[in-house]
Scaffold this active site. Structure first.
Site, PDB file in Angstrom:
ATOM      1  N   TYR A  33       0.825  -1.204   0.000  1.00 58.44           N
ATOM      2  CA  TYR A  33       0.000   0.000   0.000  1.00 58.44           C
ATOM      3  C   TYR A  33       0.857   1.251   0.000  1.00 58.44           C
ATOM      4  O   TYR A  33       2.064   1.195   0.205  1.00 58.44           O
ATOM      5  CB  TYR A  33      -0.972  -0.006   1.187  1.00 58.44           C
ATOM      6  CG  TYR A  33      -0.355   0.324   2.537  1.00 58.44           C
ATOM      7  CD1 TYR A  33       0.495  -0.572   3.179  1.00 58.44           C
ATOM      8  CD2 TYR A  33      -0.605   1.544   3.163  1.00 58.44           C
ATOM      9  CE1 TYR A  33       1.052  -0.267   4.413  1.00 58.44           C
ATOM     10  CE2 TYR A  33      -0.049   1.856   4.399  1.00 58.44           C
ATOM     11  CZ  TYR A  33       0.776   0.943   5.016  1.00 58.44           C
ATOM     12  OH  TYR A  33       1.339   1.253   6.229  1.00 58.44           O
ATOM     13  N   ARG A  52       8.305   4.069  -4.531  1.00 61.71           N
ATOM     14  CA  ARG A  52       8.343   3.055  -3.474  1.00 61.71           C
ATOM     15  C   ARG A  52       7.345   1.933  -3.760  1.00 61.71           C
ATOM     16  O   ARG A  52       7.614   0.762  -3.485  1.00 61.71           O
ATOM     17  CB  ARG A  52       8.075   3.670  -2.100  1.00 61.71           C
ATOM     18  CG  ARG A  52       8.250   2.646  -0.978  1.00 61.71           C
ATOM     19  CD  ARG A  52       8.169   3.259   0.398  1.00 61.71           C
ATOM     20  NE  ARG A  52       6.900   3.921   0.606  1.00 61.71           N
ATOM     21  CZ  ARG A  52       6.644   4.714   1.632  1.00 61.71           C
ATOM     22  NH1 ARG A  52       7.577   4.946   2.547  1.00 61.71           N
ATOM     23  NH2 ARG A  52       5.466   5.280   1.771  1.00 61.71           N
ATOM     24  N   ARG A 101      -7.797 -20.896  -1.559  1.00 60.46           N
ATOM     25  CA  ARG A 101      -6.763 -20.531  -0.612  1.00 60.46           C
ATOM     26  C   ARG A 101      -5.569 -21.450  -0.761  1.00 60.46           C
ATOM     27  O   ARG A 101      -5.719 -22.678  -0.649  1.00 60.46           O
ATOM     28  CB  ARG A 101      -7.286 -20.605   0.825  1.00 60.46           C
ATOM     29  CG  ARG A 101      -6.242 -20.195   1.856  1.00 60.46           C
ATOM     30  CD  ARG A 101      -6.808 -20.202   3.270  1.00 60.46           C
ATOM     31  NE  ARG A 101      -5.792 -19.777   4.222  1.00 60.46           N
ATOM     32  CZ  ARG A 101      -4.929 -20.598   4.822  1.00 60.46           C
ATOM     33  NH1 ARG A 101      -4.960 -21.888   4.571  1.00 60.46           N
ATOM     34  NH2 ARG A 101      -4.037 -20.114   5.670  1.00 60.46           N
ATOM     35  N   LYS A 150       6.453  -2.057   1.953  1.00 61.70           N
ATOM     36  CA  LYS A 150       5.279  -1.478   2.606  1.00 61.70           C
ATOM     37  C   LYS A 150       4.076  -2.401   2.432  1.00 61.70           C
ATOM     38  O   LYS A 150       3.212  -2.179   1.572  1.00 61.70           O
ATOM     39  CB  LYS A 150       5.009  -0.078   2.047  1.00 61.70           C
ATOM     40  CG  LYS A 150       4.087   0.763   2.920  1.00 61.70           C
ATOM     41  CD  LYS A 150       4.162   2.216   2.505  1.00 61.70           C
ATOM     42  CE  LYS A 150       3.084   3.056   3.128  1.00 61.70           C
ATOM     43  NZ  LYS A 150       3.176   3.179   4.571  1.00 61.70           N
ATOM     44  N   GLU A 182      11.990   2.466  14.569  1.00 58.78           N
ATOM     45  CA  GLU A 182      11.178   3.557  14.035  1.00 58.78           C
ATOM     46  C   GLU A 182       9.900   3.657  14.856  1.00 58.78           C
ATOM     47  O   GLU A 182       9.712   2.923  15.817  1.00 58.78           O
ATOM     48  CB  GLU A 182      10.873   3.319  12.549  1.00 58.78           C
ATOM     49  CG  GLU A 182      10.166   2.004  12.269  1.00 58.78           C
ATOM     50  CD  GLU A 182       9.973   1.703  10.780  1.00 58.78           C
ATOM     51  OE1 GLU A 182       9.928   2.636   9.956  1.00 58.78           O
ATOM     52  OE2 GLU A 182       9.841   0.503  10.459  1.00 58.78           O
TER      53      GLU A 182
HETATM   54  N1  PMP Z   1       7.693   3.667   9.065  1.00 55.36           N
HETATM   55  C1  PMP Z   1       6.547   2.974   9.098  1.00 55.36           C
HETATM   56  C2  PMP Z   1       6.531   1.657   9.797  1.00 55.36           C
HETATM   57  C3  PMP Z   1       5.383   3.485   8.503  1.00 55.36           C
HETATM   58  O1  PMP Z   1       4.233   2.779   8.527  1.00 55.36           O
HETATM   59  C4  PMP Z   1       5.419   4.764   7.890  1.00 55.36           C
HETATM   60  C5  PMP Z   1       4.191   5.372   7.299  1.00 55.36           C
HETATM   61  N2  PMP Z   1       3.649   4.608   6.299  1.00 55.36           N
HETATM   62  C6  PMP Z   1       6.645   5.451   7.870  1.00 55.36           C
HETATM   63  C7  PMP Z   1       7.760   4.875   8.461  1.00 55.36           C
HETATM   64  C8  PMP Z   1       6.768   6.791   7.215  1.00 55.36           C
HETATM   65  O2  PMP Z   1       6.825   6.661   5.816  1.00 55.36           O
HETATM   66  P1  PMP Z   1       6.239   7.792   4.878  1.00 55.36           P
HETATM   67  O3  PMP Z   1       6.963   9.056   5.236  1.00 55.36           O
HETATM   68  O4  PMP Z   1       6.570   7.325   3.508  1.00 55.36           O
HETATM   69  O5  PMP Z   1       4.788   7.863   5.151  1.00 55.36           O
END
Ligand code: PMP
Length: 286
Positions: A33, A52, A101, A150, A182
């Site tokens: 996503y 990305r 599935r 992502k 993070e």
């Molecule tokens: N780290 C994680 C785990 C996230 O989910 C996000 C937001 N999607 C970010 C960092 C920040 O990424 P972005 O600046 O591309 O939204």
């Protein structure tokens, strides 16, 4: 108001949009996503999100079912159809409906499922939290090892947010091997003097689009950048802390695991960086 959403080529009222129960996004979390912010009806950092997305799909061996040109057009059409001035566009692409599935990926001829929808957020540029700051707890980072992709596998981040909420806080700093990776949905930073410290890119964190843009702007504004991991204790003793994300931009962090950061109020660096980011992102918006 019923939103208009996009599913596999069609613009539909949200109440009529359907995805198969055999969709791999639903059964396996086999989907990626992106979230793109909209300010004044324009898309922020769009090129970064598009790049990305392509990388996430390629890392998982998925082909993109929609052309880059069409995808941008769908973003713009949804913003227009839903009258979004400030808000978000959510985009998800799954490996599609395998008709059953199975752990084995379906044949490449099975098209991926493309879903987009909008969320209106009138105060997106300066929500209350950006002025008061947020409180974070430390939380074990038990996510899988490819956080650079992502994917929609957001259960652990959701559990982290719920634990934060239960503790009277807003969010969490994930901790692995004694250092912060993070935020649960953001990249994390601390400030010491004129220096901004944040973890370097690797498979351990999502390569934030806001992070990349902000670090460029911060360098231009003569801030020093140090890319290294930091501990919770360091964050508690820093002058300031903040997080970045596509929907939060630059968000001050005023408390880390029960300890105030700096004065316990949003700092001047985070405020300035938010202003710089908003200025530059608005200028480059499409
Ligand atoms: N780290 C994680 C785990 C996230 O989910 C996000 C937001 N999607 C970010 C960092 C920040 O990424 P972005 O600046 O591309 O939204």
């Amino acid at each position: 108001m019923t939103r208009t959403v996009y599913v596999n080529g069609d613009y539909l009222p949200e109440t009529e949009a359907k995805v198969s129960i055999f969709d791999r996004g639903f059964l396996m979390g086999d989907a990626v996503y992106e979230v793109t912010s909209v300010l004044d009806g324009k898309l922020l950092d769009y090129a970064g999100h598009e790049a990305r997305l392509a990388r996430s799909l390629s890392e998982l061996g998925m082909t993109n079912p929609i052309s880059a040109e069409d995808l941008l057009a769908v973003h713009r059409e949804l913003v227009a159809k839903n009258g979004i001035v400030n808000g978000l566009v959510y985009l998800q692409i799954s490996r599609g409906n395998a008709g059953d599935r199975s752990f084995v990926f379906p044949d490449a001829s099975v098209p991926g499922t493309v879903v987009l929808f909008t969320q209106a957020v009138p105060d997106l540029d300066w929500p209350t939290a950006s002025k008061t700051g947020i409180k974070v707890i430390a939380f074990d980072d038990l996510r899988w090892g490819r956080r650079d992709i992502k994917t929609v596998q957001l259960l652990w981040p959701s559990m982290a947010k719920m634990a934060a909420k239960k503790a009277g806080c807003d969010d969490a700093f994930f901790v692995m091997d004694g250092v912060v990776t993070e935020g649960s949905s953001s990249n994390a930073y601390i400030v010491k003097g004129n220096k901004i410290i944040t973890r370097p890119l690797s498979n351990d964190i999502l390569h934030g689009i806001t992070r990349a843009a902000l670090l460029t702007y911060a360098k231009e504004a003569q801030f020093e950048i140090e890319e290294r991991a930091f501990t919770i204790e360091e964050a508690q003793n820093a002058d300031e802390a903040f997080v970045t994300g596509a929907s939060t931009f630059v968000m001050p962090v005023v408390q880390v695991d029960g300890q105030p950061v700096g004065t316990g109020a949003p700092g001047t660096v985070a405020k300035r960086l938010r202003e710089i980011y908003l200025d530059e992102a608005r200028k480059a918006a499409i």
